[in-house]
Scaffold this motif. Structure first.
Motif, mmCIF file in Angstrom:
data_model
loop_
_atom_site.group_PDB
_atom_site.id
_atom_site.type_symbol
_atom_site.label_atom_id
_atom_site.label_comp_id
_atom_site.label_asym_id
_atom_site.label_seq_id
_atom_site.Cartn_x
_atom_site.Cartn_y
_atom_site.Cartn_z
ATOM 1 N N SER A 154 12.836 0.781 -5.514
ATOM 2 C CA SER A 154 12.584 0.325 -6.882
ATOM 3 C C SER A 154 11.295 0.920 -7.446
ATOM 4 O O SER A 154 11.173 1.120 -8.653
ATOM 5 N N VAL A 155 10.335 1.229 -6.562
ATOM 6 C CA VAL A 155 9.039 1.761 -7.008
ATOM 7 C C VAL A 155 8.952 3.272 -6.833
ATOM 8 O O VAL A 155 8.361 3.973 -7.669
ATOM 9 N N LEU A 156 9.529 3.784 -5.744
ATOM 10 C CA LEU A 156 9.478 5.218 -5.433
ATOM 11 C C LEU A 156 10.892 5.766 -5.294
ATOM 12 O O LEU A 156 11.300 6.237 -4.222
ATOM 13 N N PRO A 157 11.686 5.715 -6.343
ATOM 14 C CA PRO A 157 13.104 6.097 -6.213
ATOM 15 C C PRO A 157 13.270 7.528 -5.728
ATOM 16 O O PRO A 157 12.709 8.468 -6.291
ATOM 17 N N GLY A 158 14.046 7.671 -4.664
ATOM 18 C CA GLY A 158 14.355 8.988 -4.138
ATOM 19 C C GLY A 158 13.248 9.656 -3.357
ATOM 20 O O GLY A 158 13.420 10.786 -2.889
ATOM 21 N N HIS A 217 12.562 -2.474 8.168
ATOM 22 C CA HIS A 217 13.483 -1.622 7.412
ATOM 23 C C HIS A 217 13.931 -2.264 6.114
ATOM 24 O O HIS A 217 14.329 -1.565 5.178
ATOM 25 N N GLU A 218 13.861 -3.587 6.013
ATOM 26 C CA GLU A 218 14.356 -4.256 4.810
ATOM 27 C C GLU A 218 13.412 -4.133 3.614
ATOM 28 O O GLU A 218 13.686 -4.690 2.549
ATOM 29 N N TYR A 219 12.321 -3.383 3.762
ATOM 30 C CA TYR A 219 11.492 -3.033 2.610
ATOM 31 C C TYR A 219 12.094 -1.870 1.815
ATOM 32 O O TYR A 219 11.543 -1.470 0.789
ATOM 33 N N ALA A 220 13.192 -1.318 2.290
ATOM 34 C CA ALA A 220 13.771 -0.152 1.619
ATOM 35 C C ALA A 220 14.109 -0.438 0.159
ATOM 36 O O ALA A 220 13.888 0.412 -0.717
ATOM 37 N N ALA A 221 14.648 -1.615 -0.127
ATOM 38 C CA ALA A 221 15.007 -1.935 -1.513
ATOM 39 C C ALA A 221 13.776 -1.928 -2.402
ATOM 40 O O ALA A 221 13.806 -1.410 -3.527
ATOM 41 N N SER A 228 22.319 4.887 -4.530
ATOM 42 C CA SER A 228 22.849 3.773 -3.752
ATOM 43 C C SER A 228 22.705 2.460 -4.504
ATOM 44 O O SER A 228 21.611 2.123 -4.976
ATOM 45 N N ALA A 229 23.809 1.733 -4.594
ATOM 46 C CA ALA A 229 23.766 0.395 -5.181
ATOM 47 C C ALA A 229 23.300 -0.640 -4.168
ATOM 48 O O ALA A 229 23.096 -1.803 -4.514
ATOM 49 N N MET A 230 23.141 -0.224 -2.920
ATOM 50 C CA MET A 230 22.691 -1.099 -1.837
ATOM 51 C C MET A 230 21.542 -0.388 -1.125
ATOM 52 O O MET A 230 21.701 0.155 -0.029
ATOM 53 N N PRO A 231 20.352 -0.358 -1.719
ATOM 54 C CA PRO A 231 19.285 0.521 -1.219
ATOM 55 C C PRO A 231 18.839 0.248 0.202
ATOM 56 O O PRO A 231 18.340 1.157 0.875
ATOM 57 N N ALA A 273 0.831 -1.212 0.000
ATOM 58 C CA ALA A 273 0.000 0.000 0.000
ATOM 59 C C ALA A 273 0.861 1.257 0.000
ATOM 60 O O ALA A 273 0.552 2.244 -0.685
ATOM 61 N N PHE A 274 1.940 1.217 0.778
ATOM 62 C CA PHE A 274 2.843 2.372 0.815
ATOM 63 C C PHE A 274 3.472 2.603 -0.553
ATOM 64 O O PHE A 274 3.494 3.733 -1.053
ATOM 65 N N ARG A 275 3.950 1.547 -1.184
ATOM 66 C CA ARG A 275 4.587 1.695 -2.503
ATOM 67 C C ARG A 275 3.584 2.090 -3.582
ATOM 68 O O ARG A 275 3.958 2.728 -4.569
ATOM 69 N N ALA A 276 2.326 1.743 -3.370
ATOM 70 C CA ALA A 276 1.288 2.110 -4.339
ATOM 71 C C ALA A 276 0.852 3.557 -4.203
ATOM 72 O O ALA A 276 0.025 4.034 -4.996
ATOM 73 N N GLY A 277 1.369 4.292 -3.226
ATOM 74 C CA GLY A 277 1.023 5.702 -3.062
ATOM 75 C C GLY A 277 -0.279 5.927 -2.340
ATOM 76 O O GLY A 277 -0.856 7.013 -2.406
ATOM 77 N N ARG A 278 -0.734 4.927 -1.585
ATOM 78 C CA ARG A 278 -2.020 5.051 -0.895
ATOM 79 C C ARG A 278 -1.882 5.811 0.422
ATOM 80 O O ARG A 278 -2.812 6.480 0.861
ATOM 81 N N ILE A 279 -0.713 5.722 1.072
ATOM 82 C CA ILE A 279 -0.504 6.326 2.388
ATOM 83 C C ILE A 279 0.805 7.125 2.388
ATOM 84 O O ILE A 279 1.697 6.861 1.585
#
Length: 486
Positions: free
Chosen positions: A327-331, A319-323, A413-416, A306-312
């Motif tokens: 990939s979906v919301l770069p920067g 924390h390991e969802y950072a990668a 970052s090559a290690m997001p 939901a967060f990556r879909a821009g809902r919230i």
């Protein structure tokens, strides 16, 4: 020294105390003898068990996906073949319980969840200090100091006798994840309306977090809701609530940090009826009333999607969802430790270690140690950071000190996953770490907690009623566990 294999009777007592029913048919394998792995006469300590095949049973995690895609270097180094079986955690726990009780070792290497494997079955695991100090094998006990201290204790120990049953393998930790692009865009307006700096930081409180969530609900169309939570009737709900509970000074049992760090068999009476726990439950109920209503259907995966879909606009999550976020919301995503409550910031640690079954024969045990040593080594953890197949973040402090890893803490970052480094470093400090109770009966207690919290969130119980009912159930569960353990 090689400890004798655990007796079937003792292991069964631990299994039932841990709430896992063992089918009688699963014990028949103990009647069949098997040959040990062959040990070669060689000066190469890494090649002495060449030709051996070992089985590693793991939860289906990102670090294991990365290891599975990178086994060739280990086989080339040692001549040992590793078969990896990945399962959902509850299925893994049942298989491990059966295997330990059988007296055999179908799985020599075990993903030892601290609460569902390590606490109830520590007597079925090898004390790794003995292998680390064996001069015929690589490694030494002093090397354990390289692991993040709170992780070595929480993921590797059970009891105060100094034994180490698992080496930290992964380290998911709940932190505050937020749409930095939206916080930057609306910063001044939010600050004017709210009367405080909304930038997530060490002084931000849970009350301010709630106010920020409500502001997004009322003032922007870019996201549907300001906040989302993992409040499904599931383990995720216990995790989400615990961050608030600890921040209010509440806990499940007395001396909660030590109960979570080293573990106990008898934790004493549950403390959830104390005023600070009820106050935390009341705040959590208010928080969920302004969060996305779908939160009550989400575990951590649903919340992350939901967060990556821009809902919230923000959420607490591992924390390991950072990668995935990058990939979906770069920067566009920022990370901070959890907000403060009246007492502190608390950030749930959910890491696990790898252990070795005490049913392994002497040479199998040595071969398993080679894999365990390699899989948690600095070089392997560094490769996992770069892996496209998965991978988590390191459990060794020396990896974080490498210049290339330090550089990866900043974009590009090559290690997001390293973009969370500052937040998790703060989260792992003892004063900020959130450690759930490491007790043999935790799985049942967990169920009692999220069941009553779920009733509270749908309006079937007040915060005080939910905490009282949870306390009663936990006290019955732990009392039964003490009898079984004894």
């Amino acid at each position: 020294m090689i400890e004798p294999r655990l007796s079937r009777r003792r292991l069964l007592g631990g299994a039932f105390a841990g709430g896992v029913a063992l089918a009688a048919g699963g014990l028949l394998g103990g009647c069949t003898s098997r040959a040990d792995a062959r040990r070669l006469a060689t000066d190469d300590r890494w090649r002495q068990f060449a030709g051996t095949t070992l089985n590693f049973i793991s939860e289906n995690t990102a670090p294991t996906a990365a290891i599975a895609a990178d086994l060739a270097p280990f086989t080339e180094l040692t001549g040992i073949r590793i078969n990896i079986v990945t399962l959902e955690l509850s299925a893994l726990v049942q298989k491990v319980a059966l295997d330990l009780a059988s007296g055999q070792a179908q799985y020599q290497l075990i993903y030892a969840d601290p609460y569902q494997v390590l606490a109830p079955y520590s007597k079925g695991l090898v004390d790794l200090r003995e292998l680390a100090d064996d001069p015929t094998l690589p490694g030494e006990v002093s090397d354990f100091a390289d692991f993040v201290p709170v992780q070595l204790d929480a993921a590797g120990r059970f009891g105060t006798d100094g034994k180490v049953f698992a080496l930290p393998y992964d380290c998911p930790t709940m932190i505050w994840q937020y749409r930095k692009d939206l916080f930057d865009k609306h910063h001044q307006r939010m600050a004017d309306d709210l009367g405080f700096d909304p930038t997530p930081g060490e002084h931000t409180t849970w009350e301010q977090y709630l106010a920020i969530a409500q502001w997004f609900n009322d003032n922007t169309d870019e996201v549907r809701y300001g906040a989302g939570h993992q409040a499904k009737q599931h383990d995720s709900l216990m995790c989400d609530f615990s961050n608030v509970l600890w921040s209010y000074g509440g806990d499940f049992f007395a001396n909660g940090f030590e109960v979570g760090r080293l573990g106990v068999v008898e934790p004493g009476p549950c403390l959830l009826t104390e005023d600070n726990a009820i106050e935390a439950a009341g705040f959590y109920q208010r928080l969920l009333s302004v969060a996305d209503p779908a939160s009550r259907t989400w575990d951590w995966d649903g919340l992350g999607a939901a967060f990556r879909a821009g809902r919230i606009a923000m959420c607490p999550n591992w924390h390991e969802y950072a990668a995935d976020n990058e990939s979906v919301l770069p920067g566009k995503v920022g990370y901070a430790r959890m907000p403060r409550g009246p007492q502190r910031s608390a950030n749930q640690y959910g890491g696990c270690g790898i252990g070795i079954s005490a049913n392994t024969l002497p040479n199998e045990r040595g071969a398993a140690w080679l894999f365990l040593n390699w899989a948690t080594s600095r070089d392997t953890q560094l490769r996992n950071l770069r892996s496209e197949a998965g991978g988590g973040t390191p459990t060794r402090t020396s990896v974080y000190e490498l210049p290339e890893v330090r550089a990866a803490e900043h974009r590009p970052s090559a290690m997001p996953n390293m973009l969370t480094a500052d937040a998790v470093r703060q989260a792992w400090l003892p004063e900020n770490a959130g450690l759930r109770p490491k007790i043999p009966m935790w799985n049942e207690c967990d169920t009692a907690i999220y069941t009553q919290l779920s009733r509270m969130l749908v309006g079937d119980a007040s915060p005080a009623e939910a905490m009282r009912e949870t306390t009663d159930r936990i006290n019955r569960i732990t009392a039964r566990g003490w009898v079984a353990a004894g």
